[in-house]
Design a protein around this motif. Structure first.
Motif, mmCIF file in Angstrom:
data_model
loop_
_atom_site.group_PDB
_atom_site.id
_atom_site.type_symbol
_atom_site.label_atom_id
_atom_site.label_comp_id
_atom_site.label_asym_id
_atom_site.label_seq_id
_atom_site.Cartn_x
_atom_site.Cartn_y
_atom_site.Cartn_z
ATOM 1 N N ILE A 42 4.616 -4.041 -9.201
ATOM 2 C CA ILE A 42 5.007 -4.660 -7.940
ATOM 3 C C ILE A 42 6.247 -3.938 -7.429
ATOM 4 O O ILE A 42 7.182 -3.670 -8.184
ATOM 5 C CB ILE A 42 5.248 -6.164 -8.149
ATOM 6 N N LEU A 43 6.249 -3.618 -6.145
ATOM 7 C CA LEU A 43 7.273 -2.773 -5.551
ATOM 8 C C LEU A 43 8.013 -3.511 -4.425
ATOM 9 O O LEU A 43 7.669 -4.627 -4.071
ATOM 10 C CB LEU A 43 6.629 -1.509 -4.974
ATOM 11 N N GLY A 44 8.997 -2.833 -3.870
ATOM 12 C CA GLY A 44 9.665 -3.286 -2.652
ATOM 13 C C GLY A 44 10.472 -4.558 -2.810
ATOM 14 O O GLY A 44 11.011 -4.859 -3.874
ATOM 15 N N SER A 45 10.521 -5.321 -1.722
ATOM 16 C CA SER A 45 11.358 -6.520 -1.699
ATOM 17 C C SER A 45 10.921 -7.554 -2.731
ATOM 18 O O SER A 45 11.755 -8.274 -3.277
ATOM 19 C CB SER A 45 11.360 -7.147 -0.294
ATOM 20 N N CYS A 51 11.953 -11.086 -1.445
ATOM 21 C CA CYS A 51 10.781 -11.340 -0.622
ATOM 22 C C CYS A 51 11.016 -12.553 0.281
ATOM 23 O O CYS A 51 11.611 -13.552 -0.121
ATOM 24 C CB CYS A 51 9.584 -11.589 -1.535
ATOM 25 N N ARG A 52 10.556 -12.442 1.504
ATOM 26 C CA ARG A 52 10.589 -13.544 2.467
ATOM 27 C C ARG A 52 9.157 -13.816 2.911
ATOM 28 O O ARG A 52 8.272 -12.985 2.717
ATOM 29 C CB ARG A 52 11.464 -13.174 3.664
ATOM 30 N N PRO A 53 8.904 -14.953 3.527
ATOM 31 C CA PRO A 53 7.518 -15.266 3.930
ATOM 32 C C PRO A 53 6.867 -14.210 4.829
ATOM 33 O O PRO A 53 5.662 -14.059 4.825
ATOM 34 C CB PRO A 53 7.657 -16.602 4.657
ATOM 35 N N TYR A 54 7.637 -13.466 5.579
ATOM 36 C CA TYR A 54 7.067 -12.461 6.478
ATOM 37 C C TYR A 54 7.114 -11.045 5.880
ATOM 38 O O TYR A 54 6.781 -10.077 6.543
ATOM 39 C CB TYR A 54 7.795 -12.465 7.825
ATOM 40 N N SER A 55 7.528 -10.920 4.637
ATOM 41 C CA SER A 55 7.592 -9.608 3.987
ATOM 42 C C SER A 55 6.196 -9.078 3.698
ATOM 43 O O SER A 55 5.267 -9.846 3.423
ATOM 44 C CB SER A 55 8.352 -9.702 2.657
ATOM 45 N N ASP A 56 6.061 -7.769 3.753
ATOM 46 C CA ASP A 56 4.813 -7.168 3.302
ATOM 47 C C ASP A 56 4.800 -7.172 1.779
ATOM 48 O O ASP A 56 5.824 -7.393 1.143
ATOM 49 C CB ASP A 56 4.639 -5.756 3.855
ATOM 50 N N VAL A 57 3.639 -6.975 1.214
ATOM 51 C CA VAL A 57 3.506 -6.970 -0.241
ATOM 52 C C VAL A 57 3.087 -5.570 -0.660
ATOM 53 O O VAL A 57 2.057 -5.059 -0.224
ATOM 54 C CB VAL A 57 2.473 -8.011 -0.715
ATOM 55 N N GLU A 58 3.902 -4.955 -1.486
ATOM 56 C CA GLU A 58 3.636 -3.601 -1.950
ATOM 57 C C GLU A 58 3.420 -3.624 -3.455
ATOM 58 O O GLU A 58 4.212 -4.203 -4.181
ATOM 59 C CB GLU A 58 4.819 -2.684 -1.635
ATOM 60 N N PHE A 59 2.317 -3.001 -3.870
ATOM 61 C CA PHE A 59 2.072 -2.861 -5.294
ATOM 62 C C PHE A 59 1.234 -1.620 -5.516
ATOM 63 O O PHE A 59 0.653 -1.065 -4.588
ATOM 64 C CB PHE A 59 1.391 -4.103 -5.884
ATOM 65 N N MET A 60 1.221 -1.173 -6.749
ATOM 66 C CA MET A 60 0.378 -0.039 -7.111
ATOM 67 C C MET A 60 -0.180 -0.267 -8.509
ATOM 68 O O MET A 60 0.347 -1.072 -9.277
ATOM 69 C CB MET A 60 1.148 1.272 -7.041
ATOM 70 N N LEU A 61 -1.259 0.425 -8.775
ATOM 71 C CA LEU A 61 -1.855 0.402 -10.108
ATOM 72 C C LEU A 61 -1.604 1.750 -10.760
ATOM 73 O O LEU A 61 -1.806 2.794 -10.147
ATOM 74 C CB LEU A 61 -3.362 0.164 -10.019
ATOM 75 N N ILE A 62 -1.163 1.697 -11.979
ATOM 76 C CA ILE A 62 -0.967 2.907 -12.763
ATOM 77 C C ILE A 62 -1.983 2.864 -13.892
ATOM 78 O O ILE A 62 -2.172 1.825 -14.525
ATOM 79 C CB ILE A 62 0.463 2.976 -13.340
ATOM 80 N N HIS A 63 -2.659 3.976 -14.108
ATOM 81 C CA HIS A 63 -3.623 4.023 -15.206
ATOM 82 C C HIS A 63 -3.305 5.177 -16.128
ATOM 83 O O HIS A 63 -2.747 6.193 -15.721
ATOM 84 C CB HIS A 63 -5.065 4.105 -14.696
ATOM 85 N N GLU A 64 -3.671 4.981 -17.377
ATOM 86 C CA GLU A 64 -3.506 6.054 -18.344
ATOM 87 C C GLU A 64 -4.561 7.116 -18.079
ATOM 88 O O GLU A 64 -5.483 6.907 -17.286
ATOM 89 C CB GLU A 64 -3.625 5.516 -19.758
ATOM 90 N N ASP A 65 -4.416 8.233 -18.746
ATOM 91 C CA ASP A 65 -5.447 9.260 -18.623
ATOM 92 C C ASP A 65 -6.776 8.654 -19.053
ATOM 93 O O ASP A 65 -6.867 8.038 -20.128
ATOM 94 C CB ASP A 65 -5.129 10.466 -19.494
ATOM 95 N N PRO A 66 -7.795 8.785 -18.217
ATOM 96 C CA PRO A 66 -9.090 8.213 -18.598
ATOM 97 C C PRO A 66 -9.699 8.953 -19.780
ATOM 98 O O PRO A 66 -9.387 10.119 -20.014
ATOM 99 C CB PRO A 66 -9.944 8.385 -17.339
ATOM 100 N N PRO A 67 -10.557 8.271 -20.519
ATOM 101 C CA PRO A 67 -11.238 8.942 -21.634
ATOM 102 C C PRO A 67 -12.030 10.144 -21.106
ATOM 103 O O PRO A 67 -12.446 10.170 -19.947
ATOM 104 C CB PRO A 67 -12.185 7.873 -22.186
#
Length: 86
Positions: A42-45, A51-67
């Motif tokens: 989870i990123l940003g504010s 975070c405020r009710p009008y804030s955007d929501v920033e997140f990213m997924l990190i993955h390990e090297d795939p098999p």
């Protein structure tokens, strides 16, 4: 009062974090195990507990090297399914 605003933002941020984690957990339960280990970041504010009710929501997924036996296309398909679910 600045202190009340600080605690309100922190509480709201925790609510948003909890909701995102729950959505991610529900999605991975519905879609089956991810093809490789994933972490929700989870990123940003929201991450800063500002975070405020009008804030955007920033997140990213990190993955390990795939098999080695997992193709890029299979990983992309699973990710597209996750995007559609969330």
């Amino acid at each position: 009062n600045d202190i009340e605003i600080f605690f309100a933002q922190a509480n709201y941020s925790q609510l948003v974090k909890s909701t995102l984690k729950s959505m991610f957990s529900s999605a991975t339960s519905a879609l089956g195990s991810p093809p490789c280990r994933l972490e929700l970041c989870i990123l940003g504010s929201t991450a800063r507990n500002q975070c405020r009710p009008y804030s955007d929501v920033e997140f990213m997924l990190i993955h390990e090297d795939p098999p080695e036996n997992l193709t890029d296309e299979a990983l992309k398909e699973w990710r597209a399914s996750l995007d559609g679910y969330i």
